[in-house]
Design a protein around this motif. Structure first.
Motif, PDB file in Angstrom:
ATOM      1  N   LYS A 259      22.923  31.416 -28.717  1.00 24.37           N
ATOM      2  CA  LYS A 259      23.639  30.152 -28.926  1.00 24.37           C
ATOM      3  C   LYS A 259      24.394  30.136 -30.262  1.00 24.37           C
ATOM      4  O   LYS A 259      24.846  29.084 -30.710  1.00 24.37           O
ATOM      5  CB  LYS A 259      22.654  28.980 -28.848  1.00 24.37           C
TER       6      LYS A 259
ATOM      7  N   GLU B   6      24.644  25.305 -25.188  1.00 25.93           N
ATOM      8  CA  GLU B   6      23.865  26.464 -24.786  1.00 25.93           C
ATOM      9  C   GLU B   6      24.815  27.594 -24.395  1.00 25.93           C
ATOM     10  O   GLU B   6      26.030  27.504 -24.614  1.00 25.93           O
ATOM     11  CB  GLU B   6      22.922  26.076 -23.647  1.00 25.93           C
TER      12      GLU B   6
ATOM     13  N   ASP C  29      10.684  14.189 -29.729  1.00 24.13           N
ATOM     14  CA  ASP C  29      12.127  14.207 -29.966  1.00 24.13           C
ATOM     15  C   ASP C  29      12.915  14.896 -28.859  1.00 24.13           C
ATOM     16  O   ASP C  29      14.068  15.260 -29.052  1.00 24.13           O
ATOM     17  CB  ASP C  29      12.427  14.882 -31.307  1.00 24.13           C
ATOM     18  N   ARG C  30      12.298  15.096 -27.713  1.00 24.20           N
ATOM     19  CA  ARG C  30      13.011  15.733 -26.615  1.00 24.20           C
ATOM     20  C   ARG C  30      12.340  15.367 -25.305  1.00 24.20           C
ATOM     21  O   ARG C  30      11.237  14.806 -25.281  1.00 24.20           O
ATOM     22  CB  ARG C  30      13.041  17.256 -26.779  1.00 24.20           C
TER      23      ARG C  30
ATOM     24  N   GLY D 190      18.692  26.818 -23.291  1.00 22.67           N
ATOM     25  CA  GLY D 190      18.112  25.679 -23.986  1.00 22.67           C
ATOM     26  C   GLY D 190      17.458  24.722 -23.015  1.00 22.67           C
ATOM     27  O   GLY D 190      17.175  25.049 -21.857  1.00 22.67           O
ATOM     28  N   ASN D 191      17.249  23.512 -23.457  1.00 23.55           N
ATOM     29  CA  ASN D 191      16.518  22.525 -22.682  1.00 23.55           C
ATOM     30  C   ASN D 191      17.206  22.187 -21.362  1.00 23.55           C
ATOM     31  O   ASN D 191      16.573  22.102 -20.313  1.00 23.55           O
ATOM     32  CB  ASN D 191      16.339  21.253 -23.524  1.00 23.55           C
TER      33      ASN D 191
ATOM     34  N   SER E 109      23.366  23.770 -33.454  1.00 21.72           N
ATOM     35  CA  SER E 109      22.140  22.988 -33.384  1.00 21.72           C
ATOM     36  C   SER E 109      22.192  22.017 -32.210  1.00 21.72           C
ATOM     37  O   SER E 109      22.850  22.265 -31.205  1.00 21.72           O
ATOM     38  CB  SER E 109      21.889  22.277 -34.714  1.00 21.72           C
ATOM     39  N   ARG E 110      21.541  20.870 -32.324  1.00 16.75           N
ATOM     40  CA  ARG E 110      21.421  19.966 -31.176  1.00 16.75           C
ATOM     41  C   ARG E 110      22.638  19.084 -30.981  1.00 16.75           C
ATOM     42  O   ARG E 110      22.957  18.694 -29.864  1.00 16.75           O
ATOM     43  CB  ARG E 110      20.178  19.080 -31.340  1.00 16.75           C
ATOM     44  N   ALA E 111      23.314  18.731 -32.057  1.00 16.28           N
ATOM     45  CA  ALA E 111      24.382  17.742 -31.927  1.00 16.28           C
ATOM     46  C   ALA E 111      25.698  18.201 -32.535  1.00 16.28           C
ATOM     47  O   ALA E 111      26.578  17.394 -32.817  1.00 16.28           O
ATOM     48  CB  ALA E 111      23.947  16.422 -32.596  1.00 16.28           C
TER      49      ALA E 111
ATOM     50  N   MET F  45      22.523  19.837 -26.647  1.00 11.30           N
ATOM     51  CA  MET F  45      22.711  21.054 -27.445  1.00 11.30           C
ATOM     52  C   MET F  45      23.622  22.029 -26.704  1.00 11.30           C
ATOM     53  O   MET F  45      23.394  22.308 -25.527  1.00 11.30           O
ATOM     54  CB  MET F  45      21.364  21.733 -27.712  1.00 11.30           C
TER      55      MET F  45
ATOM     56  N   GLU G 144      28.909  17.351 -36.551  1.00  6.65           N
ATOM     57  CA  GLU G 144      27.533  17.146 -36.107  1.00  6.65           C
ATOM     58  C   GLU G 144      27.220  15.661 -36.112  1.00  6.65           C
ATOM     59  O   GLU G 144      27.280  14.998 -37.149  1.00  6.65           O
ATOM     60  CB  GLU G 144      26.554  17.892 -37.014  1.00  6.65           C
TER      61      GLU G 144
END
Length: 288
Positions: free
Chosen positions: A57, A3, A262-263, A177-178, A73-75, A1, A116
């Motif tokens: 973000k 960030e 999912d992560r 983020g992650n 978003s994530r992708a 993702m 995406e």
């Protein structure tokens, strides 16, 4: 993702490449990505690009008082091309969600694509007169690079839950983020599962300094890079995130992982948990 550092770099990229141009045709390929309907996307065409910005973000482009805001978003990603196809893209199942064409004062006709990857399509685009009209922006906490040490300590003292979850909660602190939360916690030598409220004052100070160090270093490495190289630049700077099974660059212990549905996140037992191994959540257990 993407960030904070990557989105900040994309905002700077747009300032350098899009500001001063005029918005041309806009091709909407994935209608589901458009989250607002008034003003319509077509209202951007013919407007001068006057600026670009970042909120957590979220990435935004100012088109003469009308903003195009996106959350990748994530992708999701922004891809710039100097020679886009003159033919409108056809709707389909591919990664392209939106294409924005430009006319520059020099006579060039570049464009950027919002894309995406994957099947979970969560990329969002908003056309608003004020960025605060975007619900996600309105809910953001203070920006991670703008927050003071005292305010940071206050937020942690009031935040329930584990420090990993607090750092990625955009309503508490915006932009992390992650991936960068893994790096910040590793730099501060704090367990991802440490309760935020009970962190000693010294550790809160270490965490604040780690937050500043990690994010500012990533911004310095990212700003000025071509948009296409930003993902690689992000990966190259990671010490524990996405490095499961590799040696920690600080102590040489094996980087470990805790995975959810999912992560996942990564950490170093020697640096962060006193040598304890946090069990993989796929096995529904945790060694405290």
């Amino acid at each position: 993702m993407p960030e904070l550092p990557e989105v900040e770099a994309l905002a700077q990229f747009l300032r350098e490449h899009a500001v001063g141009a005029v918005v041309g045709r806009i091709d909407v390929v994935a209608l589901s990505a458009i989250k607002t309907f008034d003003p319509p996307v077509t209202a951007l065409s013919g407007r001068d690009v006057t600026g670009a910005g970042r909120w957590g973000k979220f990435l935004g482009m100012d088109c003469g008082g009308l903003w195009l805001i996106t959350h990748l978003s994530r992708a999701g990603w922004l891809r710039w091309t100097d020679n886009p196809s003159a033919n409108p893209p056809k709707p389909g199942r591919g990664p392209l969600a939106l294409r924005v064409h430009f006319f520059t004062p020099e006579g060039a006709t570049p464009a950027f694509d919002l894309t995406e990857a994957g099947t979970k399509k969560r990329l969002a685009v908003y056309i608003v007169q004020d960025p605060a009209q975007v619900p996600g922006i309105a809910r953001l906490g203070p920006d991670a690079l703008a927050i003071t040490a005292d305010r940071f300590a206050e937020l942690l003292a009031a935040a329930p839950g584990r420090i990993k979850n607090v750092l990625v909660d955009q309503t508490v602190i915006a932009g992390i983020g992650n991936a960068y939360s893994d790096e910040i916690l590793h730099t501060a030598k704090i367990s991802p599962f440490a309760p935020a409220k009970t962190l000693p004052a010294a550790k809160v100070g270490d965490l604040y300094e780690a937050l500043r160090t990690v994010l500012l270093d990533a911004v310095d490495r990212s700003v000025g890079q071509a948009a296409a190289r930003l993902k690689g630049e992000k990966r190259s700077g990671m010490r524990v995130h996405a490095r499961t099974g590799l040696p920690c660059p600080v102590c040489a212990d094996t980087v470990r992982e805790v995975a959810f549905t999912d992560r996942s996140f990564q950490y170093c037992p020697t640096c962060q948990t006193g040598g304890k191994i946090l069990a993989d959540r796929r096995m529904s257990r945790l060694l405290k």
